[in-house]
Scaffold this motif. Structure first.
Motif, PDB file in Angstrom:
ATOM      1  N   THR A 269       0.956  -1.147   0.083  1.00  0.00           N
ATOM      2  CA  THR A 269      -0.086  -0.074   0.074  1.00  0.00           C
ATOM      3  C   THR A 269       0.937   1.121   0.155  1.00  0.00           C
ATOM      4  O   THR A 269       0.433   2.287  -0.690  1.00  0.00           O
ATOM      5  CB  THR A 269      -0.830   0.180   1.351  1.00  0.00           C
ATOM      6  OG1 THR A 269      -1.724  -1.137   1.214  1.00  0.00           O
ATOM      7  CG2 THR A 269      -2.076   1.200   1.416  1.00  0.00           C
ATOM      8  N   GLU A 270       1.987   1.199   0.794  1.00  0.00           N
ATOM      9  CA  GLU A 270       3.060   2.293   0.998  1.00  0.00           C
ATOM     10  C   GLU A 270       3.485   2.611  -0.517  1.00  0.00           C
ATOM     11  O   GLU A 270       3.546   3.736  -0.840  1.00  0.00           O
ATOM     12  CB  GLU A 270       3.933   2.152   1.939  1.00  0.00           C
ATOM     13  CG  GLU A 270       4.960   3.294   1.908  1.00  0.00           C
ATOM     14  CD  GLU A 270       6.082   3.146   3.018  1.00  0.00           C
ATOM     15  OE1 GLU A 270       6.191   3.976   3.748  1.00  0.00           O
ATOM     16  OE2 GLU A 270       6.555   1.917   3.037  1.00  0.00           O
ATOM     17  N   ASN A 271       3.919   1.265  -1.382  1.00  0.00           N
ATOM     18  CA  ASN A 271       4.582   1.636  -2.463  1.00  0.00           C
ATOM     19  C   ASN A 271       3.577   2.273  -3.320  1.00  0.00           C
ATOM     20  O   ASN A 271       3.710   3.008  -4.411  1.00  0.00           O
ATOM     21  CB  ASN A 271       4.983   0.326  -2.827  1.00  0.00           C
ATOM     22  CG  ASN A 271       6.250   0.055  -2.418  1.00  0.00           C
ATOM     23  OD1 ASN A 271       6.941   0.913  -1.551  1.00  0.00           O
ATOM     24  ND2 ASN A 271       6.548  -1.394  -2.196  1.00  0.00           N
ATOM     25  N   ALA A 272       2.400   1.856  -3.425  1.00  0.00           N
ATOM     26  CA  ALA A 272       0.966   2.413  -4.034  1.00  0.00           C
ATOM     27  C   ALA A 272       0.856   3.809  -4.030  1.00  0.00           C
ATOM     28  O   ALA A 272       0.697   4.703  -5.115  1.00  0.00           O
ATOM     29  CB  ALA A 272      -0.161   1.367  -4.163  1.00  0.00           C
ATOM     30  N   VAL A 273       0.838   4.266  -2.768  1.00  0.00           N
ATOM     31  CA  VAL A 273       0.515   5.544  -2.463  1.00  0.00           C
ATOM     32  C   VAL A 273       1.784   6.236  -3.145  1.00  0.00           C
ATOM     33  O   VAL A 273       1.648   7.502  -3.660  1.00  0.00           O
ATOM     34  CB  VAL A 273       0.519   5.629  -0.908  1.00  0.00           C
ATOM     35  CG1 VAL A 273       0.672   7.307  -0.600  1.00  0.00           C
ATOM     36  CG2 VAL A 273      -0.431   5.191  -0.350  1.00  0.00           C
ATOM     37  N   LYS A 274       2.932   5.861  -3.030  1.00  0.00           N
ATOM     38  CA  LYS A 274       4.290   6.832  -3.255  1.00  0.00           C
ATOM     39  C   LYS A 274       4.121   6.854  -4.837  1.00  0.00           C
ATOM     40  O   LYS A 274       4.353   7.854  -5.453  1.00  0.00           O
ATOM     41  CB  LYS A 274       5.441   5.789  -2.772  1.00  0.00           C
ATOM     42  CG  LYS A 274       5.906   6.241  -1.538  1.00  0.00           C
ATOM     43  CD  LYS A 274       7.149   5.319  -1.147  1.00  0.00           C
ATOM     44  CE  LYS A 274       7.551   5.816   0.207  1.00  0.00           C
ATOM     45  NZ  LYS A 274       8.666   4.918   0.715  1.00  0.00           N
ATOM     46  N   ASP A 275       3.736   5.838  -5.648  1.00  0.00           N
ATOM     47  CA  ASP A 275       3.620   5.714  -6.985  1.00  0.00           C
ATOM     48  C   ASP A 275       2.499   6.827  -7.598  1.00  0.00           C
ATOM     49  O   ASP A 275       2.779   7.546  -8.393  1.00  0.00           O
ATOM     50  CB  ASP A 275       3.329   4.470  -7.414  1.00  0.00           C
ATOM     51  CG  ASP A 275       3.285   4.269  -9.069  1.00  0.00           C
ATOM     52  OD1 ASP A 275       4.517   4.786  -9.376  1.00  0.00           O
ATOM     53  OD2 ASP A 275       2.057   3.810  -9.571  1.00  0.00           O
ATOM     54  N   GLU A 276       1.429   7.168  -6.602  1.00  0.00           N
ATOM     55  CA  GLU A 276       0.280   8.067  -6.947  1.00  0.00           C
ATOM     56  C   GLU A 276       0.936   9.147  -6.818  1.00  0.00           C
ATOM     57  O   GLU A 276       0.333  10.283  -7.425  1.00  0.00           O
ATOM     58  CB  GLU A 276      -0.754   7.536  -6.169  1.00  0.00           C
ATOM     59  CG  GLU A 276      -1.716   6.238  -6.630  1.00  0.00           C
ATOM     60  CD  GLU A 276      -2.221   6.460  -7.898  1.00  0.00           C
ATOM     61  OE1 GLU A 276      -2.868   7.433  -8.198  1.00  0.00           O
ATOM     62  OE2 GLU A 276      -1.915   5.588  -8.792  1.00  0.00           O
ATOM     63  N   GLN A 277       1.723   9.548  -6.006  1.00  0.00           N
ATOM     64  CA  GLN A 277       2.372  10.980  -5.536  1.00  0.00           C
ATOM     65  C   GLN A 277       3.444  11.569  -6.739  1.00  0.00           C
ATOM     66  O   GLN A 277       3.840  12.312  -6.597  1.00  0.00           O
ATOM     67  CB  GLN A 277       2.883  10.768  -4.349  1.00  0.00           C
ATOM     68  CG  GLN A 277       1.929  10.691  -2.980  1.00  0.00           C
ATOM     69  CD  GLN A 277       2.200  10.613  -1.601  1.00  0.00           C
ATOM     70  OE1 GLN A 277       3.597  10.170  -1.474  1.00  0.00           O
ATOM     71  NE2 GLN A 277       1.497  10.795  -0.607  1.00  0.00           N
ATOM     72  N   LYS A 278       3.731  10.562  -7.551  1.00  0.00           N
ATOM     73  CA  LYS A 278       4.784  10.974  -8.524  1.00  0.00           C
ATOM     74  C   LYS A 278       4.205  11.737  -9.516  1.00  0.00           C
ATOM     75  O   LYS A 278       3.288  11.853 -10.158  1.00  0.00           O
ATOM     76  CB  LYS A 278       5.386   9.826  -8.962  1.00  0.00           C
ATOM     77  CG  LYS A 278       6.134   9.027  -8.013  1.00  0.00           C
ATOM     78  CD  LYS A 278       6.821   7.672  -8.647  1.00  0.00           C
ATOM     79  CE  LYS A 278       7.687   7.061  -7.676  1.00  0.00           C
ATOM     80  NZ  LYS A 278       8.136   5.897  -8.289  1.00  0.00           N
ATOM     81  N   PRO A 279       4.963  12.786  -9.835  1.00  0.00           N
ATOM     82  CA  PRO A 279       6.168  13.451  -9.267  1.00  0.00           C
ATOM     83  C   PRO A 279       5.683  14.123  -8.007  1.00  0.00           C
ATOM     84  O   PRO A 279       4.839  14.914  -8.124  1.00  0.00           O
ATOM     85  CB  PRO A 279       6.455  14.520 -10.448  1.00  0.00           C
ATOM     86  CG  PRO A 279       5.608  14.842 -11.419  1.00  0.00           C
ATOM     87  CD  PRO A 279       4.520  13.813 -11.154  1.00  0.00           C
ATOM     88  N   PHE A 280       6.517  13.853  -7.123  1.00  0.00           N
ATOM     89  CA  PHE A 280       5.984  14.474  -5.730  1.00  0.00           C
ATOM     90  C   PHE A 280       5.882  16.121  -5.678  1.00  0.00           C
ATOM     91  O   PHE A 280       5.054  16.534  -4.947  1.00  0.00           O
ATOM     92  CB  PHE A 280       6.880  13.960  -4.575  1.00  0.00           C
ATOM     93  CG  PHE A 280       6.285  14.389  -3.249  1.00  0.00           C
ATOM     94  CD1 PHE A 280       5.313  13.728  -2.677  1.00  0.00           C
ATOM     95  CD2 PHE A 280       6.962  15.387  -2.514  1.00  0.00           C
ATOM     96  CE1 PHE A 280       4.642  14.083  -1.518  1.00  0.00           C
ATOM     97  CE2 PHE A 280       6.393  15.463  -1.054  1.00  0.00           C
ATOM     98  CZ  PHE A 280       5.244  15.065  -0.561  1.00  0.00           C
ATOM     99  N   ALA A 281       6.670  16.814  -6.395  1.00  0.00           N
ATOM    100  CA  ALA A 281       6.654  18.156  -6.422  1.00  0.00           C
ATOM    101  C   ALA A 281       5.374  18.790  -6.942  1.00  0.00           C
ATOM    102  O   ALA A 281       4.439  19.530  -6.267  1.00  0.00           O
ATOM    103  CB  ALA A 281       7.729  19.011  -7.249  1.00  0.00           C
ATOM    104  N   ASP A 282       4.952  18.089  -8.091  1.00  0.00           N
ATOM    105  CA  ASP A 282       3.344  18.239  -8.541  1.00  0.00           C
ATOM    106  C   ASP A 282       2.379  18.082  -7.449  1.00  0.00           C
ATOM    107  O   ASP A 282       1.355  18.752  -7.402  1.00  0.00           O
ATOM    108  CB  ASP A 282       3.031  17.719  -9.875  1.00  0.00           C
ATOM    109  CG  ASP A 282       4.008  18.100 -11.052  1.00  0.00           C
ATOM    110  OD1 ASP A 282       4.643  18.933 -10.889  1.00  0.00           O
ATOM    111  OD2 ASP A 282       4.219  17.457 -12.046  1.00  0.00           O
TER     112      ASP A 282
END
Length: 74
Positions: free
Chosen positions: A38-51
């Motif tokens: 779940t953490e990896n999926a959340v991180k993937d959805e947050q890419k690119p993090f600056a945006d």
């Protein structure tokens, strides 16, 4: 409570997992346990993090703020 993060549990996490599956096809088990997948999926959805951070100023990489959660549950 929020922010949802690794080791969080409950109905909010299950809803998050179902949302991630519907938008990204992650194949998560919607069991309400915020683990590594779940953490990896959340991180993937947050890419690119600056945006992502520009849309959700309170965002922390790999965590789900109440503001973001409310947007996808609405």
């Amino acid at each position: 409570g929020f922010p949802l993060r690794k080791n969080s549990c409950g109905s909010e996490v299950a809803k998050l997992q179902a949302f991630l599956n519907s938008t990204g096809g992650y194949g998560l088990v919607a069991d309400g346990k915020f683990g590594s997948q779940t953490e990896n999926a959340v991180k993937d959805e947050q890419k690119p993090f600056a945006d992502f951070k520009s849309m959700y100023p309170n965002a922390t990489y790999g965590r789900v703020s109440q503001e973001y959660y409310n947007d996808f549950i609405a």
